[in-house]
Scaffold this motif. Structure first.
Motif, mmCIF file in Angstrom:
data_model
loop_
_atom_site.group_PDB
_atom_site.id
_atom_site.type_symbol
_atom_site.label_atom_id
_atom_site.label_comp_id
_atom_site.label_asym_id
_atom_site.label_seq_id
_atom_site.Cartn_x
_atom_site.Cartn_y
_atom_site.Cartn_z
ATOM 1 N N ALA A 245 6.543 3.597 12.072
ATOM 2 C CA ALA A 245 5.497 2.664 11.639
ATOM 3 C C ALA A 245 4.152 3.062 12.247
ATOM 4 C CB ALA A 245 5.855 1.252 12.080
ATOM 5 N N PHE A 246 3.096 2.956 11.454
ATOM 6 C CA PHE A 246 1.733 3.202 11.913
ATOM 7 C C PHE A 246 0.929 1.932 11.697
ATOM 8 C CE2 PHE A 246 3.255 7.449 11.270
ATOM 9 C CZ PHE A 246 2.702 8.143 12.345
ATOM 10 N N ASP A 247 0.096 1.592 12.668
ATOM 11 C CA ASP A 247 -0.700 0.373 12.611
ATOM 12 C C ASP A 247 -2.041 0.663 11.938
ATOM 13 O OD1 ASP A 247 -1.450 -2.240 12.986
ATOM 14 O OD2 ASP A 247 -2.176 -1.906 15.021
ATOM 15 N N CYS A 248 -1.989 1.023 10.646
ATOM 16 C CA CYS A 248 -3.205 1.276 9.882
ATOM 17 C C CYS A 248 -2.858 1.240 8.398
ATOM 18 C CB CYS A 248 -3.823 2.614 10.257
ATOM 19 S SG CYS A 248 -2.780 4.041 9.911
ATOM 20 N N ARG A 249 -3.885 1.215 7.580
ATOM 21 C CA ARG A 249 -3.687 1.235 6.133
ATOM 22 C C ARG A 249 -3.464 2.663 5.654
ATOM 23 N NH1 ARG A 249 -5.441 -3.553 3.384
ATOM 24 N NH2 ARG A 249 -6.183 -5.059 4.881
ATOM 25 N N ALA A 250 -3.028 2.815 4.421
ATOM 26 C CA ALA A 250 -2.697 4.130 3.879
ATOM 27 C C ALA A 250 -3.888 5.079 3.888
ATOM 28 C CB ALA A 250 -2.144 3.990 2.460
ATOM 29 N N ALA A 251 -5.078 4.595 3.534
ATOM 30 C CA ALA A 251 -6.266 5.461 3.497
ATOM 31 C C ALA A 251 -6.589 6.007 4.890
ATOM 32 C CB ALA A 251 -7.458 4.700 2.933
ATOM 33 N N GLU A 252 -6.494 5.159 5.906
ATOM 34 C CA GLU A 252 -6.742 5.621 7.270
ATOM 35 C C GLU A 252 -5.682 6.627 7.700
ATOM 36 O OE1 GLU A 252 -7.031 4.026 11.864
ATOM 37 O OE2 GLU A 252 -7.075 2.566 10.247
ATOM 38 N N PHE A 253 -4.435 6.382 7.337
ATOM 39 C CA PHE A 253 -3.355 7.315 7.672
ATOM 40 C C PHE A 253 -3.639 8.694 7.080
ATOM 41 C CE2 PHE A 253 0.624 9.428 6.667
ATOM 42 C CZ PHE A 253 1.241 9.454 7.909
ATOM 43 N N VAL A 254 -4.009 8.740 5.799
ATOM 44 C CA VAL A 254 -4.301 10.019 5.137
ATOM 45 C C VAL A 254 -5.489 10.698 5.811
ATOM 46 C CG1 VAL A 254 -5.069 11.094 2.987
ATOM 47 C CG2 VAL A 254 -3.269 9.361 2.948
ATOM 48 N N CYS A 255 -6.531 9.942 6.106
ATOM 49 C CA CYS A 255 -7.699 10.503 6.777
ATOM 50 C C CYS A 255 -7.310 11.097 8.125
ATOM 51 C CB CYS A 255 -8.765 9.431 6.950
ATOM 52 S SG CYS A 255 -10.259 10.020 7.752
ATOM 53 N N ARG A 256 -6.504 10.379 8.875
ATOM 54 C CA ARG A 256 -6.111 10.864 10.202
ATOM 55 C C ARG A 256 -5.244 12.111 10.133
ATOM 56 N NH1 ARG A 256 -3.744 6.126 13.450
ATOM 57 N NH2 ARG A 256 -3.533 7.781 14.978
ATOM 58 N N ILE A 257 -4.333 12.213 9.165
ATOM 59 C CA ILE A 257 -3.523 13.433 9.112
ATOM 60 C C ILE A 257 -4.360 14.637 8.683
ATOM 61 C CG2 ILE A 257 -1.353 12.219 8.710
ATOM 62 C CD1 ILE A 257 -1.437 13.218 5.824
ATOM 63 N N PRO B 9 -6.173 16.320 15.035
ATOM 64 C CA PRO B 9 -5.178 17.336 15.406
ATOM 65 C C PRO B 9 -4.048 16.809 16.291
ATOM 66 C CG PRO B 9 -7.225 17.694 16.597
ATOM 67 C CD PRO B 9 -7.479 16.576 15.626
ATOM 68 N N HIS B 10 -4.177 15.578 16.809
ATOM 69 C CA HIS B 10 -3.142 15.007 17.681
ATOM 70 C C HIS B 10 -2.227 14.022 16.963
ATOM 71 C CE1 HIS B 10 -5.258 16.985 20.880
ATOM 72 N NE2 HIS B 10 -6.378 16.376 20.522
ATOM 73 N N HIS B 11 -2.469 13.782 15.686
ATOM 74 C CA HIS B 11 -1.625 12.877 14.905
ATOM 75 C C HIS B 11 -0.246 13.524 14.717
ATOM 76 C CE1 HIS B 11 -0.259 10.450 11.482
ATOM 77 N NE2 HIS B 11 -1.127 9.557 11.915
ATOM 78 N N PRO B 12 0.842 12.759 14.771
ATOM 79 C CA PRO B 12 2.175 13.349 14.654
ATOM 80 C C PRO B 12 2.439 14.091 13.341
ATOM 81 C CG PRO B 12 2.319 10.986 15.127
ATOM 82 C CD PRO B 12 0.882 11.315 14.994
ATOM 83 N N TYR B 13 1.776 13.705 12.264
ATOM 84 C CA TYR B 13 1.986 14.353 10.970
ATOM 85 C C TYR B 13 0.748 15.128 10.528
ATOM 86 C CZ TYR B 13 6.155 11.516 10.651
ATOM 87 O OH TYR B 13 7.373 10.957 10.889
ATOM 88 N N THR B 14 -0.016 15.637 11.469
ATOM 89 C CA THR B 14 -1.310 16.237 11.168
ATOM 90 C C THR B 14 -1.210 17.537 10.364
ATOM 91 O OG1 THR B 14 -3.427 16.855 12.105
ATOM 92 C CG2 THR B 14 -1.489 17.630 13.263
ATOM 93 N N LEU B 15 -2.233 17.746 9.576
ATOM 94 C CA LEU B 15 -2.462 19.038 8.934
ATOM 95 C C LEU B 15 -3.681 19.698 9.567
ATOM 96 C CD1 LEU B 15 -1.981 17.946 5.219
ATOM 97 C CD2 LEU B 15 -0.355 19.132 6.675
#
Length: 50
Positions: free
Chosen positions: A11-23, A27-33
């Motif tokens: 689970a991530f405490d953010c909305r889908a758009a923020e999740f996509v932006c963060r990946i 560079p420290h996000h668990p699912y980062t590109l």
């Protein structure tokens, strides 16, 4: 909520758009590109290149 390839839910405490932006940029996000790219770049969408 994200399901990994091994079937675990995370689970991530953010909305889908923020999740996509963060990946894409964190560079420290668990699912980062982001760690695979040296710089951010954007391509225009359309036939005339602008």
């Amino acid at each position: 909520m994200v399901r990994s390839f091994d079937g675990k839910d995370l689970a991530f405490d953010c909305r889908a758009a923020e999740f996509v932006c963060r990946i894409l940029v964190d560079p420290h996000h668990p699912y980062t590109l982001a760690r695979y790219f040296d710089a951010h770049w954007f391509m225009s969408y359309g036939g005339n290149g602008s």
